[in-house]
Design a protein around this motif. Structure first.
Motif, PDB file in Angstrom:
ATOM      1  N   LEU A  44       0.827  -1.205   0.000  1.00 56.43           N
ATOM      2  CA  LEU A  44       0.000   0.000   0.000  1.00 56.43           C
ATOM      3  C   LEU A  44       0.862   1.256   0.000  1.00 56.43           C
ATOM      4  CD1 LEU A  44      -2.908   1.042   0.084  1.00 56.43           C
ATOM      5  CD2 LEU A  44      -2.809   0.936   2.586  1.00 56.43           C
ATOM      6  N   LYS A  45       1.942   1.243   0.773  1.00 52.74           N
ATOM      7  CA  LYS A  45       2.833   2.410   0.816  1.00 52.74           C
ATOM      8  C   LYS A  45       3.508   2.635  -0.529  1.00 52.74           C
ATOM      9  CE  LYS A  45       6.642   4.506   3.412  1.00 52.74           C
ATOM     10  NZ  LYS A  45       7.293   5.026   2.197  1.00 52.74           N
ATOM     11  N   LEU A  46       3.972   1.552  -1.172  1.00 51.93           N
ATOM     12  CA  LEU A  46       4.610   1.675  -2.484  1.00 51.93           C
ATOM     13  C   LEU A  46       3.643   2.263  -3.497  1.00 51.93           C
ATOM     14  CD1 LEU A  46       6.908   1.124  -4.493  1.00 51.93           C
ATOM     15  CD2 LEU A  46       5.978  -1.184  -4.789  1.00 51.93           C
ATOM     16  N   LEU A  47       2.434   1.738  -3.518  1.00 49.92           N
ATOM     17  CA  LEU A  47       1.423   2.210  -4.457  1.00 49.92           C
ATOM     18  C   LEU A  47       1.097   3.673  -4.205  1.00 49.92           C
ATOM     19  CD1 LEU A  47      -0.540   1.411  -6.732  1.00 49.92           C
ATOM     20  CD2 LEU A  47      -2.165   0.700  -4.965  1.00 49.92           C
ATOM     21  N   THR A  48       0.907   4.021  -2.942  1.00 52.39           N
ATOM     22  CA  THR A  48       0.569   5.401  -2.576  1.00 52.39           C
ATOM     23  C   THR A  48       1.699   6.356  -2.931  1.00 52.39           C
ATOM     24  OG1 THR A  48      -0.812   4.595  -0.754  1.00 52.39           O
ATOM     25  CG2 THR A  48      -0.123   6.892  -0.665  1.00 52.39           C
TER      26      THR A  48
END
Length: 339
Positions: free
Chosen positions: A17-21
């Motif tokens: 989720l952090k990578l995508l965000t």
């Protein structure tokens, strides 16, 4: 700096989720994140985003169930959903598209591919919303303003069609050529200008539903598998879903829905018979087949005008409307079309 668009990202894995965000925020998007389906649903209802990126494998409520719930809410039903998942089987993609998703990005993904798909679907969503607003405005516009409005509407329709061709370079220009040939057939048939205008617009967007077909299937050089063919055949129905809420003064969505139907009921998606098909769809059907055969495709070289003529003549009155075939054949014989 203005936001490139609002996105809701949903993934139960914190690192993913952090990578995508981070990728999306670096590209200028306003991103909210959620780690569960329940949180995501509440976030979407409180402030609907322009796009939802959704993981599939999540505890309690998986991505498929969340997508179903999103599409069941009127205020969220039109928001495009892209699945971002490690699942790569065609069956999962078929299930996702059946639930209303517009695209499928497989992990691990390339940053540029992800951003390209996000940008495409946000722009498509905005264009569609703009068209709805323009068509509503048409009824309140004075007669002298109608020509300008139609020109603007056609420009937006053309931009919508261009979204498909960005993902399918092998058929770049296909929709425009089909539209031009279909209009020529309609004029020779003596149809009124109102019908011709509808045919022109429907021709330009008859394949817009391919925006929901994975790019790797659109450009696959070999034969398609059964499930892949099922996804391709969904494009006329997908096109109808994209266009049906726009109150055109012509049956554009129905024409798009029917352009792969055939007189003897052997077409798709509903196997309609001759008397159930719109004349406009019968015209687009012949123009589409002729153009597809005359030009290059990723799975074969161009077959040429003669092959196109043979196809429509051989199935005249069986698959294709006889009157439409006769006029199309005469036009093709002049060498001025699809050459």
């Amino acid at each position: 700096m203005a936001s490139s668009g609002s996105i809701l990202a949903v993934d139960d894995t914190p690192a993913s989720l952090k990578l995508l965000t981070d990728i999306l925020r670096e590209a200028g998007y306003d991103v909210r994140s959620a780690r569960t389906g329940q949180i995501a649903l509440k976030a979407a209802l409180s402030e609907p985003p322009e796009l939802i990126l959704l993981d599939i494998r999540m505890p309690d409520m998986d991505g498929f169930e969340l997508c179903r719930l999103l599409k069941s809410r009127p205020q969220l039903a039109d928001i495009p959903v892209i699945f971002v998942s490690a699942l790569s089987e065609t069956e999962e993609k078929v299930q996702g598209f059946a639930l209303g998703a517009v695209d499928f990005v497989t992990k691990p993904y390339q940053r540029e591919e992800l951003l390209a798909r996000v940008r495409t679907h946000i722009e498509l969503h905005r264009l569609r919303s703009r068209l709805e607003e323009m068509v509503k405005a048409r009824s309140a516009t004075l007669i002298e303003s109608e020509k300008k409005l139609r020109t603007s509407m056609f420009d937006s329709i053309t931009a919508l069609a261009a979204m498909v061709e960005l993902r399918d370079p092998y058929t770049a220009g296909h929709q425009k050529r089909v539209s031009e040939f279909a209009v020529a057939i309609a004029r020779e048939m003596g149809l009124n200008e109102q019908m011709i205008e509808g045919i022109r617009l429907a021709g330009v967007v008859h394949d817009v539903g391919k925006i929901r077909v994975p790019a790797e299937i659109l450009s696959k050089p070999g034969a398609l598998s059964g499930p892949e063919m099922m996804i391709i055949r969904e494009h006329s129905l997908n096109g109808f879903e994209i266009l049906r809420s726009i109150d055109f003064p012509w049956p554009v969505a129905q024409i798009v829905l029917q352009h792969h139907e055939r007189l003897n009921g052997s077409g798709y998606p509903y196997g309609l018979a001759a008397d159930e098909m719109l004349l406009e769809a019968k015209i687009i059907a012949v123009a589409d087949v002729a153009e597809a055969m005359a030009t290059h495709r990723p799975y074969r070289p161009a077959l040429g005008i003669e092959a196109a003529l043979q196809e429509i003549k051989e199935h005249r009155g069986e698959l294709y409307d006889a009157a439409v075939v006769d006029i199309a054949a005469a036009l093709l014989a002049t060498g001025k079309y699809l050459a």
